[in-house]
Design an enzyme around this catalytic site. Structure first.
Site, PDB file in Angstrom:
ATOM      1  N   GLY A 165       0.739  -1.281  -0.163  1.00 44.68           N
ATOM      2  CA  GLY A 165      -0.026   0.001  -0.162  1.00 44.68           C
ATOM      3  C   GLY A 165       0.734   1.415   0.246  1.00 44.68           C
ATOM      4  O   GLY A 165       0.274   2.443  -0.075  1.00 44.68           O
ATOM      5  N   GLU A 200      -4.806   0.481 -11.554  1.00 44.37           N
ATOM      6  CA  GLU A 200      -5.724  -0.548 -11.504  1.00 44.37           C
ATOM      7  C   GLU A 200      -7.119  -0.082 -11.121  1.00 44.37           C
ATOM      8  O   GLU A 200      -7.097   1.297 -10.509  1.00 44.37           O
ATOM      9  CB  GLU A 200      -5.468  -1.256 -10.182  1.00 44.37           C
ATOM     10  CG  GLU A 200      -4.307  -2.408 -10.328  1.00 44.37           C
ATOM     11  CD  GLU A 200      -4.161  -3.455  -9.131  1.00 44.37           C
ATOM     12  OE1 GLU A 200      -3.271  -4.327  -9.133  1.00 44.37           O
ATOM     13  OE2 GLU A 200      -4.849  -3.018  -8.142  1.00 44.37           O
ATOM     14  N   ARG A 293       8.213 -13.609   1.666  1.00 44.22           N
ATOM     15  CA  ARG A 293       8.797 -13.887   2.911  1.00 44.22           C
ATOM     16  C   ARG A 293       7.874 -14.538   3.822  1.00 44.22           C
ATOM     17  O   ARG A 293       6.669 -14.698   3.559  1.00 44.22           O
ATOM     18  CB  ARG A 293       9.114 -12.512   3.447  1.00 44.22           C
ATOM     19  CG  ARG A 293       7.679 -11.539   3.620  1.00 44.22           C
ATOM     20  CD  ARG A 293       8.076 -10.358   4.422  1.00 44.22           C
ATOM     21  NE  ARG A 293       6.872  -9.815   4.591  1.00 44.22           N
ATOM     22  CZ  ARG A 293       6.118  -8.904   3.934  1.00 44.22           C
ATOM     23  NH1 ARG A 293       6.440  -8.651   2.902  1.00 44.22           N
ATOM     24  NH2 ARG A 293       4.785  -8.575   4.260  1.00 44.22           N
TER      25      ARG A 293
END
Ligand code: MV4
Length: 448
Positions: A165, A200, A293
């Site tokens: 974000g 988007e 991760r």
């Protein structure tokens, strides 16, 4: 399996990784900054090496010092934890050159997934739904405008090398698109050294649903179900749970299968998470990004599957085959995690470092606390303010809510302000209890 590894991290996750190493008989080398001299994880390590001053850029992010420590301690592998160097493909590449195993995906998979535009392309090629948007980085303002008109406003401008974000900007029309593009490009350039942007369609009230994946280096891949991380504030997750309360059996199976297809197409290995936005009204999901991760919220998945994700990561990195097939993974019951931060939730979540005068964590059946705190420990001001994760496991969602209420009530953490009071409020909120909320829940329903 490895006989000695270095943990290139601090705080609760350094301790968490070390516990698994101890159990598996792996020697641990802990590194620390000058601000972490009194850290709990140092006492558990077999060897400790100071890697520099408090500032992360001079210690936990300083590749030269970490590699020097790894060479001096003669480790076979480095576990990066989360944050810091965990998604740095350049660091993974240096580890490879030094013949030190990076506990994580390959350099190639990290590079691929680090670029969100490339990750979107892989998703499309694997038949995984993506949010309607540009199919390449937007080369000019005119091109961005054409895409925006094609997909329809509002649109979200995102940084190709961003994620989580950071640097996202919303545009409702041509004019705001033009002005936001310049700001976003500058911001992306400053933050990631690359100003590439893509756009988007903006999804109004999504849920954040992510799928945990494990993949070995022999071509096997499985998923461990999903986590719902919709309760966030400014892209910082506050509460995570598994399973997601908004998915039915079919949606759950579809989203997991899509995540597996994507990671297979990317030749991804080790542990990873595929993030989706889910629109409960339309029952549609859209891939947004891959987190290459171990994640902060991994314990939620551990509670419902009974697996130790750090153990699985180490086994995969050392070349072992997955010990499980998909049918062996039996998710049972429900799990929830609350992140406890040393912040004042009623003063804009201002960080509150300083000495912890009293620390008594909750306990009991199905209650787990991952924390590096102890009475007398001083929370340093230089790092993330996460100080504890409270994780509960129960038969169903309502049992989890009851257990979490009890655990938060029991938790004694004095000396620093924490987010425990607002977490307690959330667990009494009727919309949370009913599972009826979206990503704006915290900002809309709480005075912070
Ligand atoms: C979005 C979105 C709406 N539409 N993308 C935030 C985290 C990052 N991984 C992606 N994020 C979002 N991407 C489109 N096309 C809304 C968010 C978003 C969000 C997503 C999940 C949970 C909380 C959120 C809070 C703000 C924005």
């Amino acid at each position: 399996m490895f006989s000695r590894i270095l943990i290139a991290n601090r705080g609760e996750i350094a301790l968490r990784i070390m516990r698994t190493c101890k159990r598996l008989g792996i020697e641990t080398v802990a590194v620390y900054s000058q601000a972490d001299r009194d850290a709990l994880y140092l006492g558990m390590a077999d060897h400790t090496i100071c890697i520099g001053p408090p500032h992360p850029a001079k210690s936990y992010l300083y590749i030269k010092n970490i590699i020097a420590a790894a060479e001096i301690a003669d480790v076979e592998a480095i576990h990066p934890g989360y944050g810091f160097l965990s998604e740095d493909a350049h660091f993974a590449d240096i580890c490879r050159s030094c013949k030190i195993t990076f506990v994580g995906p390959s350099v190639e998979a990290m590079e691929l997934m680090g670029n969100k535009v490339r990750a979107r392309k892989v998703a499309m090629s694997a038949g995984v739904p993506v949010v309607p948007g540009s199919e390449a980085p937007v080369a000019s303002d005119a091109e961005a405008r054409d895409w925006a008109r094609k997909i329809g406003y509002p649109v979200l401008i995102k940084a190709a090398m961003g994620g989580g974000g950071r640097g996202m900007r919303i545009a409702h029309n041509d004019a705001s698109l033009a002005s936001n593009l310049n700001a976003a490009r500058a911001e992306a350039h400053a933050a990631f050294g690359d100003g590439s942007l893509y756009i988007e369609k903006y999804i109004e009230s999504p849920r954040h649903v992510e799928v945990q994946i494990l993949a070995d280096e022999h071509g096997s891949i499985i998923h461990l179900g999903e986590r719902d991380c919709t309760v966030q504030r400014r892209h910082q997750k506050m509460i995570e749970e598994s399973p997601s309360p908004v998915l039915d059996r079919h949606a759950r199976a579809d989203i997991a299968a899509a995540a597996v297809r994507l990671m297979k197409a990317a030749k991804y290995t080790n542990a990873g998470t595929v993030e989706f936005l889910y629109d409960p009204a339309a029952k549609k999901f859209y891939f947004i990004e891959v987190n290459a991760r171990l994640q902060v919220e991994h314990p939620v998945t551990e509670m419902v599957t009974g697996l130790d994700l750090v153990e699985e990561q180490l086994r995969i990195a050392s070349g072992e085959r997955l010990r499980w097939r998909q049918k062996d993974i039996l998710n049972s019951g429900w799990a929830m995690e609350c992140r406890v931060n040393a912040e004042d939730p009623y003063a804009g979540f201002k960080p509150c470092p300083g000495p912890v005068t009293r620390y008594v964590p909750p306990s009991g059946p199905g209650v787990r606390v991952d924390s590096h705190l102890y009475s007398g420990y001083a929370v340093p001001p230089y790092y993330d303010s996460l100080v504890a994760k409270v994780i509960v496991h129960g038969r169903d969602r309502s049992e989890c809510i009851q257990k979490m209420r009890g655990a938060l009530e029991e938790f004694i953490l004095e000396g620093v302000k924490t987010t425990i009071p607002i977490l307690k409020e959330v667990f009494e909120h009727v919309r949370f209890v009913r599972g009826n909320y979206d990503t704006r829940f915290i900002e809309n329903e709480f005075k912070t």
